[in-house]
Scaffold this motif. Structure first.
Motif, mmCIF file in Angstrom:
data_model
loop_
_atom_site.group_PDB
_atom_site.id
_atom_site.type_symbol
_atom_site.label_atom_id
_atom_site.label_comp_id
_atom_site.label_asym_id
_atom_site.label_seq_id
_atom_site.Cartn_x
_atom_site.Cartn_y
_atom_site.Cartn_z
ATOM 1 N N LEU A 173 65.159 42.683 -22.521
ATOM 2 C CA LEU A 173 63.738 42.404 -22.695
ATOM 3 C C LEU A 173 63.379 41.177 -21.861
ATOM 4 O O LEU A 173 63.882 40.086 -22.114
ATOM 5 C CB LEU A 173 63.433 42.173 -24.176
ATOM 6 N N HIS A 174 62.526 41.387 -20.865
ATOM 7 C CA HIS A 174 62.125 40.294 -19.971
ATOM 8 C C HIS A 174 60.906 39.603 -20.589
ATOM 9 O O HIS A 174 59.766 39.904 -20.265
ATOM 10 C CB HIS A 174 61.806 40.851 -18.585
ATOM 11 N N ALA A 175 61.165 38.649 -21.489
ATOM 12 C CA ALA A 175 60.118 38.101 -22.343
ATOM 13 C C ALA A 175 59.195 37.130 -21.629
ATOM 14 O O ALA A 175 58.007 37.047 -21.942
ATOM 15 C CB ALA A 175 60.750 37.405 -23.549
ATOM 16 N N VAL A 176 59.728 36.360 -20.672
ATOM 17 C CA VAL A 176 58.917 35.402 -19.905
ATOM 18 C C VAL A 176 59.295 35.556 -18.444
ATOM 19 O O VAL A 176 60.482 35.546 -18.091
ATOM 20 C CB VAL A 176 59.158 33.948 -20.377
ATOM 21 N N ARG A 177 58.272 35.681 -17.582
ATOM 22 C CA ARG A 177 58.526 36.043 -16.185
ATOM 23 C C ARG A 177 57.779 35.104 -15.241
ATOM 24 O O ARG A 177 56.588 35.214 -15.048
ATOM 25 C CB ARG A 177 58.078 37.485 -15.936
ATOM 26 N N GLY A 178 58.509 34.127 -14.702
ATOM 27 C CA GLY A 178 57.960 33.275 -13.651
ATOM 28 C C GLY A 178 56.758 32.449 -14.061
ATOM 29 O O GLY A 178 55.779 32.351 -13.318
ATOM 30 N N VAL A 179 56.822 31.808 -15.211
ATOM 31 C CA VAL A 179 55.690 31.022 -15.710
ATOM 32 C C VAL A 179 55.687 29.634 -15.066
ATOM 33 O O VAL A 179 56.715 28.952 -15.011
ATOM 34 C CB VAL A 179 55.750 30.911 -17.246
ATOM 35 N N ASN A 180 54.518 29.226 -14.581
ATOM 36 C CA ASN A 180 54.325 27.910 -13.959
ATOM 37 C C ASN A 180 53.088 27.239 -14.545
ATOM 38 O O ASN A 180 52.027 27.856 -14.615
ATOM 39 C CB ASN A 180 54.126 28.040 -12.441
ATOM 40 N N PHE A 181 53.229 25.977 -14.961
ATOM 41 C CA PHE A 181 52.055 25.192 -15.352
ATOM 42 C C PHE A 181 52.438 23.716 -15.427
ATOM 43 O O PHE A 181 53.620 23.357 -15.416
ATOM 44 C CB PHE A 181 51.475 25.674 -16.694
ATOM 45 N N THR A 226 56.091 19.501 -16.238
ATOM 46 C CA THR A 226 55.934 20.497 -15.178
ATOM 47 C C THR A 226 56.897 21.647 -15.434
ATOM 48 O O THR A 226 58.102 21.429 -15.563
ATOM 49 C CB THR A 226 56.216 19.894 -13.790
ATOM 50 N N VAL A 227 56.366 22.849 -15.526
ATOM 51 C CA VAL A 227 57.183 24.046 -15.751
ATOM 52 C C VAL A 227 57.119 24.896 -14.493
ATOM 53 O O VAL A 227 56.037 25.227 -14.011
ATOM 54 C CB VAL A 227 56.669 24.842 -16.969
ATOM 55 N N ARG A 228 58.282 25.244 -13.970
ATOM 56 C CA ARG A 228 58.357 26.012 -12.727
ATOM 57 C C ARG A 228 59.260 27.233 -12.913
ATOM 58 O O ARG A 228 60.420 27.101 -13.339
ATOM 59 C CB ARG A 228 58.920 25.158 -11.588
ATOM 60 N N ASP A 229 58.712 28.391 -12.591
ATOM 61 C CA ASP A 229 59.472 29.642 -12.564
ATOM 62 C C ASP A 229 60.287 29.863 -13.843
ATOM 63 O O ASP A 229 61.449 30.300 -13.789
ATOM 64 C CB ASP A 229 60.401 29.672 -11.346
ATOM 65 N N LEU A 230 59.693 29.589 -14.972
ATOM 66 C CA LEU A 230 60.388 29.785 -16.248
ATOM 67 C C LEU A 230 60.610 31.272 -16.482
ATOM 68 O O LEU A 230 59.683 32.082 -16.387
ATOM 69 C CB LEU A 230 59.573 29.187 -17.393
ATOM 70 N N ASP A 231 61.843 31.623 -16.791
ATOM 71 C CA ASP A 231 62.228 33.024 -16.934
ATOM 72 C C ASP A 231 63.147 33.155 -18.146
ATOM 73 O O ASP A 231 64.130 32.419 -18.274
ATOM 74 C CB ASP A 231 62.962 33.488 -15.670
#
Length: 336
Positions: A28-36, A13-18
């Motif tokens: 550089l904001h490479a990953v922004r709030g990824v959830n899956f 479970t990935v939550r709010d990955l930043d």
């Protein structure tokens, strides 16, 4: 293709990955709030153009980014947050329970160690095997990945392997500890179509035999159509759409996904010209207001230019971050 385990707790479970990367030109904001989430035995395709954040996301799951890169959020694996684990505990998970196939085997493999030594290094670290037992297991792994005369090839160096064989050797190293989760970062890049097909079939067979979860990073929607159960579409560092593969190809609910599908070569007797997405990916140091895809989108309106649309459930098991998801046409251009 076997079905993923349903009704059980997610394998990952990935939550709010930043992920934020300092550069001379600004952060550089490479990953922004990824959830899956990923179920046991499921294959998730992470797809998007180069620079969309796919590989950065994958490496973040195992904390492979060195300082000063900053990674925040939660990556929950069997109840533990991998982003906050002590290094010693993380080493017991990374490479042992979670394996990774890197994008370029010629640079990921050590050129001054034999292929056998590199497989046996993993066996010693995570399985405690050494000597003849390690050699026998290393040969079994090469045989499992389809390399002929595996015992003989253990003594070869990476430069003595072809591109496809090096990729198989990388898979053998990743599988040495019998992981429950395999992360594959564009494992078929730069391979010809025949070897690409062999590698993909191999990964699916190993997934079935070992009941692994698999996250497959690719920019090739054709690969996704052949191999994945679900797909997550990335653009500008965030997820734009997640859905089952058939649902996404038959009725995409984000204009970016629709553009990717329409840019694929057509099938059938009546070929049509390619319809590429205009423009280029956004600069992750200076993101536009509102939807990051709006400057390239033919469906864009004033509603797209305010706050960035959140990823919301728009149909059963189908999430989208598109304001105009209900205006997009169905497409049956890709045969699954």
């Amino acid at each position: 293709m076997s079905a993923p385990v349903t009704g059980a707790a997610p394998l990952l479970t990935v939550r709010d990955l930043d992920v934020r990367i300092p550069t001379p030109g600004g952060e550089l904001h490479a990953v922004r709030g990824v959830n899956f989430e990923l179920a046991q035995g499921e294959v998730l395709g992470l797809v998007g153009e180069s620079g969309s954040g796919k590989s950065v996301t994958l490496r973040s799951l195992l904390r492979l980014h060195p300082a000063p890169i900053r990674v925040a959020g939660e990556v929950l694996y069997q109840g533990e947050n991998l982003l906050t684990l002590p290094e010693a505990r993380l080493r017991a998970v990374r490479g042992a329970q979670i394996g990774m196939i890197f994008q370029e085997p010629m640079t990921a493999l050590n050129p001054v160690l034999t292929v056998g030594q590199q497989i046996m290094e993993n066996l010693l670290e995570h399985k405690g095997l050494r000597g003849r037992a390690a050699q026998e297991r290393a040969a079994e792994l090469l045989d499992l990945t389809g390399i002929p005369s595996p015992r003989t090839r253990l003594a070869d160096y990476p430069h003595q392997f072809s591109g496809g064989m090096r990729q198989r050797a990388m898979i053998a190293i990743a599988l040495a500890s019998e992981p429950k989760l395999l992360l594959a970062d564009e494992p078929t890049t730069a391979l010809d179509v025949t070897i690409q097909d062999q590698i993909l079939r191999l990964l699916l067979r190993l997934r079935d035999e070992m009941n692994m979860g698999l996250i497959l990073v690719t920019h090739d929607l054709g690969v996704v159509a052949q191999t994945c159960d679900r797909v997550a579409v990335m653009y500008g560092g965030r997820l734009m759409e997640t859905a089952g593969v058939r649902e996404l190809f038959e009725h995409p609910r984000h204009a970016y996904s629709l553009g990717l599908i329409r840019s694929l070569p057509g099938v059938g007797a009546h070929r049509q010209p390619l319809r590429p997405i205009p423009g280029g990916p956004p600069d992750l140091r200076r993101l536009p207001d509102g939807c990051t895809f709006a400057p390239r989108c033919s469906y864009s309106t004033a509603a797209c230019l305010g706050a960035e649309p959140p990823l919301l459930r728009v149909a059963p098991q189908h999430d989208s971050a598109c304001v105009h998801y209900d205006r997009l046409p169905a497409t049956l251009e890709v045969s699954l």
